[in-house]
Scaffold this active site. Structure first.
Site, short mmCIF file in Angstrom:
data_model
loop_
_atom_site.label_atom_id
_atom_site.label_comp_id
_atom_site.label_asym_id
_atom_site.label_seq_id
_atom_site.Cartn_x
_atom_site.Cartn_y
_atom_site.Cartn_z
N CYS A 1 22.19 11.36 27.34
CA CYS A 1 23.28 12.32 27.47
C CYS A 1 24.60 11.63 27.12
O CYS A 1 24.69 10.93 26.12
CB CYS A 1 23.26 12.90 28.88
SG CYS A 1 24.24 14.38 29.14
N THR A 2 25.62 11.80 27.94
CA THR A 2 26.93 11.21 27.63
C THR A 2 27.00 9.72 27.93
O THR A 2 28.06 9.12 27.78
CB THR A 2 28.05 11.96 28.35
OG1 THR A 2 27.77 12.02 29.75
CG2 THR A 2 28.21 13.38 27.81
#
Length: 205
Positions: free
Chosen positions: A116-117
């Site tokens: 993800c981030t």
């Protein structure tokens, strides 16, 4: 490097639970199925507890260190779009001490896997410049503006750096890493035990 590989998942205040715990289950499942590695949760500094994005509290087994003999490091995301400065991946991406450690581990030969981030943390460390990568769809434009080569795939494997899209893509990235390092039989065993239907959307540079 020891005979047994070492894998760590970085946990920090505000990390997205599934970004870390999904891969953790995959890696421990692989270990039970024959993968010869150790798996641990490491915090950014010595602490007894780390609180995740939805208030799950975990007890890390130690702190991340540039001196650690790691073969693999997983960097989850969390809270990027909240804009918070005190916790989550955005705060981590501003922590030069942690970024220095990640750089040093990578330079020392550790394979990095972001979920993800978590990719934005690797980008902040200068490790995705000009390289194919992916992150959560809400941060793709920021990743592109930061000079990474954004790829439309669930998992992007660029050798010593693997990135995964949003949240559940971390499970696919973890299963891919297991397959790449320990073979398809172990990866299939883990996925079947978890009753997880794998994605085949993996880009290899």
């Amino acid at each position: 490097m020891t005979d047994t590989d070492s894998l760590a998942i970085l946990v920090f205040d505000g990390f997205e639970e599934l970004d870390a715990i999904g891969p953790y289950e995959v890696f421990q499942g692989a270990r039970a199925a024959g993968a010869d590695w150790t798996v641990e949760l490491l915090a950014t500094a010595e602490t007894d507890l780390v609180s995740a994005a939805y208030d799950l509290r975990v007890e890390p087994e130690g702190a991340l260190s540039a001196a650690a003999d790691l073969d693999y490091l997983v960097v989850p995301g969390g809270g990027w779009n909240d804009g918070g400065e005190s916790a989550g991946a955005r705060a981590l991406a501003r922590d030069e001490g942690v970024l220095d450690v990640i750089r040093a581990l990578h330079e020392g030969g550790a394979t990095l896997l972001s979920v993800c981030t978590g990719a934005m943390v690797l980008e902040a460390a200068g490790l995705l410049d000009g390289r194919p990568a992916v992150t959560h769809r809400s941060a793709l434009e920021e990743l592109r503006e930061a000079d990474a080569e954004v790829v439309d795939a669930r998992v992007v494997d660029d050798g010593d750096v693997i990135t995964a899209g949003g949240i559940t893509a971390g499970i696919d990235a973890a299963l891919w890493l297991v397959e790449r390092e320990w073979g398809s039989d172990i990866a299939t065993t883990v996925a079947e035990t978890m009753e997880y239907e794998r994605s085949t959307d993996v880009y290899r540079s």
